[in-house]
Design a protein around this motif. Structure first.
Motif, short mmCIF file in Angstrom:
data_model
loop_
_atom_site.label_atom_id
_atom_site.label_comp_id
_atom_site.label_asym_id
_atom_site.label_seq_id
_atom_site.Cartn_x
_atom_site.Cartn_y
_atom_site.Cartn_z
N LEU A 152 -4.61 7.06 -2.56
CA LEU A 152 -5.37 6.08 -3.33
C LEU A 152 -4.61 4.77 -3.35
O LEU A 152 -3.39 4.75 -3.30
CB LEU A 152 -5.61 6.57 -4.75
CG LEU A 152 -4.38 6.79 -5.62
CD1 LEU A 152 -4.70 6.45 -7.06
CD2 LEU A 152 -3.96 8.25 -5.52
N LYS A 153 -5.42 3.70 -3.39
CA LYS A 153 -4.81 2.37 -3.42
C LYS A 153 -4.95 1.77 -4.81
O LYS A 153 -6.01 1.88 -5.43
CB LYS A 153 -5.48 1.45 -2.38
CG LYS A 153 -4.84 0.05 -2.34
CD LYS A 153 -5.43 -0.84 -1.26
CE LYS A 153 -4.83 -2.23 -1.36
NZ LYS A 153 -5.46 -3.21 -0.48
N VAL A 154 -3.86 1.15 -5.27
CA VAL A 154 -3.90 0.42 -6.53
C VAL A 154 -3.43 -1.01 -6.29
O VAL A 154 -2.68 -1.28 -5.35
CB VAL A 154 -3.03 1.10 -7.61
CG1 VAL A 154 -3.66 2.39 -8.07
CG2 VAL A 154 -1.61 1.32 -7.11
N TYR A 155 -3.89 -1.90 -7.14
CA TYR A 155 -3.62 -3.33 -6.98
C TYR A 155 -2.77 -3.85 -8.14
O TYR A 155 -3.02 -3.51 -9.29
CB TYR A 155 -4.94 -4.12 -6.97
CG TYR A 155 -5.76 -3.94 -5.71
CD1 TYR A 155 -6.50 -2.79 -5.50
CD2 TYR A 155 -5.79 -4.94 -4.74
CE1 TYR A 155 -7.26 -2.63 -4.35
CE2 TYR A 155 -6.54 -4.80 -3.58
CZ TYR A 155 -7.27 -3.64 -3.39
OH TYR A 155 -8.02 -3.49 -2.25
N MET A 156 -1.80 -4.71 -7.81
CA MET A 156 -1.02 -5.39 -8.85
C MET A 156 -1.57 -6.80 -9.08
O MET A 156 -1.04 -7.53 -9.93
CB MET A 156 0.46 -5.43 -8.46
CG MET A 156 1.05 -4.01 -8.35
SD MET A 156 2.70 -3.95 -7.65
CE MET A 156 3.70 -4.39 -9.08
N VAL A 184 0.13 0.71 -2.55
CA VAL A 184 0.18 -0.39 -3.52
C VAL A 184 -0.02 -1.74 -2.84
O VAL A 184 0.67 -2.06 -1.86
CB VAL A 184 1.53 -0.39 -4.28
CG1 VAL A 184 1.54 -1.51 -5.33
CG2 VAL A 184 1.77 0.95 -4.95
N HIS A 185 -0.97 -2.52 -3.37
CA HIS A 185 -1.08 -3.94 -3.02
C HIS A 185 -0.14 -4.68 -3.96
O HIS A 185 -0.41 -4.82 -5.14
CB HIS A 185 -2.52 -4.41 -3.18
CG HIS A 185 -2.71 -5.86 -2.84
ND1 HIS A 185 -3.69 -6.31 -1.99
CD2 HIS A 185 -2.05 -6.98 -3.24
CE1 HIS A 185 -3.63 -7.63 -1.88
NE2 HIS A 185 -2.64 -8.07 -2.64
N ALA A 186 0.99 -5.13 -3.40
CA ALA A 186 2.07 -5.66 -4.23
C ALA A 186 2.14 -7.19 -4.14
O ALA A 186 2.71 -7.74 -3.19
CB ALA A 186 3.40 -5.03 -3.80
N ILE A 239 3.86 0.75 0.35
CA ILE A 239 3.46 -0.64 0.14
C ILE A 239 2.60 -1.05 1.33
O ILE A 239 3.04 -0.94 2.48
CB ILE A 239 4.68 -1.59 0.04
CG1 ILE A 239 5.73 -1.07 -0.96
CG2 ILE A 239 4.23 -3.00 -0.28
CD1 ILE A 239 5.38 -1.21 -2.41
N VAL A 240 1.38 -1.51 1.05
CA VAL A 240 0.49 -1.88 2.16
C VAL A 240 0.67 -3.35 2.54
O VAL A 240 1.25 -4.13 1.80
CB VAL A 240 -1.01 -1.61 1.82
CG1 VAL A 240 -1.27 -0.13 1.72
CG2 VAL A 240 -1.43 -2.34 0.55
N HIS A 241 0.15 -3.69 3.67
CA HIS A 241 0.13 -5.04 4.27
C HIS A 241 1.35 -5.91 3.90
O HIS A 241 1.22 -6.95 3.29
CB HIS A 241 -1.19 -5.77 4.01
CG HIS A 241 -1.75 -5.71 2.60
ND1 HIS A 241 -1.00 -6.00 1.50
CD2 HIS A 241 -2.99 -5.43 2.15
CE1 HIS A 241 -1.76 -5.89 0.42
NE2 HIS A 241 -2.96 -5.53 0.79
N VAL A 242 2.51 -5.45 4.34
CA VAL A 242 3.75 -6.20 4.08
C VAL A 242 3.84 -7.36 5.07
O VAL A 242 3.68 -7.18 6.28
CB VAL A 242 4.97 -5.27 4.21
CG1 VAL A 242 6.26 -6.06 4.02
CG2 VAL A 242 4.87 -4.14 3.18
ZN ZN Z 1 -4.60 -5.14 -0.44
#
Ligand code: ZN
Ligand code: URP
Ligand code: ZN
Length: 494
Positions: A152-156, A184-186, A239-242
């Motif tokens: 699952l993806k969560v957003y900050m 995580v979208h960090a 961590i996604v899309h670094v």
């Molecule tokens: Zn994202």
């Protein structure tokens, strides 16, 4: 011995671990033999001079989904999976996206119905979790995970989706118990919001200011915080899309200290820069995504992260919006950067770009290419044994790549529904000429041969990374707060 349905002859096979010359025999959609000089099949393809590679897995793409800003993206499951197939990808994992008022079970059922009728290649789902209330955490999330949605993806950041640190700790705790991987979208929401407000006050609204607002420090701060939360509990995360050098450094350092943190990067951080957002007129809006492309120095840092394993996952983060009022430019030329739909298309070109710039220019080996585009995704997202490898018993998901084929990218030749590509004019060397999904030749001679709805839902296992908890030592795991609290609870009960 029964005849093969399909034999791929004389190609050079590459997996993440080895490469060799062999024929590949397929029966009933599965690879059943990998040997030299296999007996004839009902259908034969001569792969002489070409690579026989596992079909790609794109584990981060947005398909038929409401965005963080509440906008429906331009690709449905048909156009997205056709586009993926033409680029050598045979599995996608897009997002069943909860927005705050939505019930997770309804979101998932609706998404499954959309995919079932249209997908031409296989697919799994991640969940996007925007409202981790008791119903979600106690009932709906565990149920989704049991049904094979094991990430699952969560957003900050983003007003409609973001979770605070307390909520992130709740989600990590449930994910650990239920064996799901948290993505995580960090980015630091308040840093971005503060910069956006000042830019807009001063009438700095052109697309290029999107890159100013999403400063690399906002990315590295949130990355560091997400890792701290995961370490507090001893729960792995990804961590996604670094995008930026500093975030990569933060991840590398945490891994060195034993944190179970994984990370993903995307083509836009290797092949685009913030200067692209400064193109004439509104053209820069084509390149607005979050985090934004950075600079040449960060591109080098991404290559370094790919090489040393800091960034084992290479996904597209395909987020397609048309370059008009229905998508990128809701107010036409008057659209401010904060109103531009976030995201760039990239499903089809993800693999060809990396093959051309990575393998053909000798920055990475063919085995690293396979790991980055397929095998590591299978391990990360519970598809090992079925996808991501040319192996007896695995699904016959295969791309036959011609390393000499030259293609100049132009949007009209692509199959997604964005109507533009950020890579217009790029020269690519190496292309997947034949693409096979579960033994079906879905792309050949630049022609699609697949029925709508012929792709299958993949009920995924827990991530291999969770099962092995590779980088958490037993001692560190015992020390984590989650374990101390769990022990305390057990002691209290006894
Ligand atoms: Zn994202
Ligand atoms: O700008 C981007 N990456 N849009 C897609 C949504 C997301 O956060 O991944
Ligand atoms: Zn995304």
């Amino acid at each position: 011995m029964e005849e093969f349905d399909l034999v791929l002859r004389n190609g050079r096979v590459a997996n993440a671990g080895d490469e060799f010359e062999a024929d590949v025999g397929v029966r009933d959609g599965v690879i059943v033999a990998i040997e030299k000089s296999l007996m004839p099949g009902k259908r034969e393809i001569d792969a002489d001079g070409r690579w026989v590679l596992p079909g790609g897995i794109d584990s981060h793409c947005h398909v038929e989904q409401l965005s963080a800003m509440g906008m429906m993206c331009a690709d449905d499951f048909y156009s997205a999976t056709v586009s993926a197939a033409f680029g050598g990808t045979t599995t996608i994992i897009p997002f069943a996206a909860q927005h705050r008022a939505m019930k997770i079970s309804e979101v998932v059922a609706d998404y499954a119905e959309r995919a079932r009728k249209k997908a031409v290649i296989d697919y799994g789902f991640h969940l996007i979790l925007a409202n981790p209330d008791d119903t979600a955490l106690i009932t709906d999330l565990p149920e989704a995970i049991r049904n094979g949605i094991t990430s699952l993806k969560v957003y900050m950041t983003y007003d409609r989706l973001r979770l605070d640190d307390h909520q992130l700790l709740d989600v990590l705790t449930v994910a650990a118990r239920e064996q799901a991987l948290v993505m995580v979208h960090a980015e630091n929401h308040d840093m971005i919001r503060w910069i956006v407000n000042r830019l807009v006050d001063r009438a700095h609204t052109a697309p290029k200011f999107h890159a100013v607002a999403h400063d690399p420090i906002a990315e590295s701060e949130a990355t560091n915080r997400a890792i701290a939360l995961s370490r507090l509990l001893g729960v792995p995360l990804l961590i996604v899309h670094v995008s930026g050098r500093e975030a990569i450094h933060t991840i590398r350092r945490a891994k060195k200290h034993g944190a179970a943190v994984y990370a993903e990067t995307c083509p836009q951080y290797l092949f685009l820069t913030a200067e692209d957002l400064d193109r004439d007129g509104m053209d820069g809006a084509m390149f607005c995504c979050s985090p934004p492309p950075r600079d040449k120095d960060s591109q080098e840092a991404v290559w370094d992260g790919i090489k040393d394993g800091t960034l084992p996952i290479y996904s597209s983060d395909h987020a397609p919006y048309r370059f008009d009022a229905s998508g990128k430019l809701p107010k036409g030329k008057a659209t401010t950067f904060k109103e531009v739909a976030n995201g760039v298309p990239g499903l089809e070109l993800r693999m060809p770009l990396l093959f051309s710039e990575g393998v053909m220019k000798k920055r990475i080996s063919i085995k690293e290419f396979v790991a980055l585009t397929a095998t590591n995704h299978a391990e990360m997202y519970g598809l090992t044994g079925r996808k991501g490898e040319i192996a007896v018993g695995a699904d016959a998901d295969i791309g036959i790549w011609n390393p000499d084929r030259e293609v100049t990218v132009t949007a009209s030749k692509l199959h997604d529904n964005a109507g533009y590509t950020p890579y217009e004019g790029h020269k690519i060397r190496g292309w997947p000429e034949v693409v096979i999904s579960r033994g079906r030749i879905v792309v050949e001679n630049n022609t699609l041969n697949a029925e709508r709805g012929s792709g299958m839902f993949l009920k995924r296992n827990p991530s291999d990374m969770l099962r092995s908890q590779v980088s958490i030592s037993a001692a560190e795991a015992r020390r984590t707060l989650r374990n101390l609290i769990d022990v305390g609870e057990k002691d209290g009960r006894s």
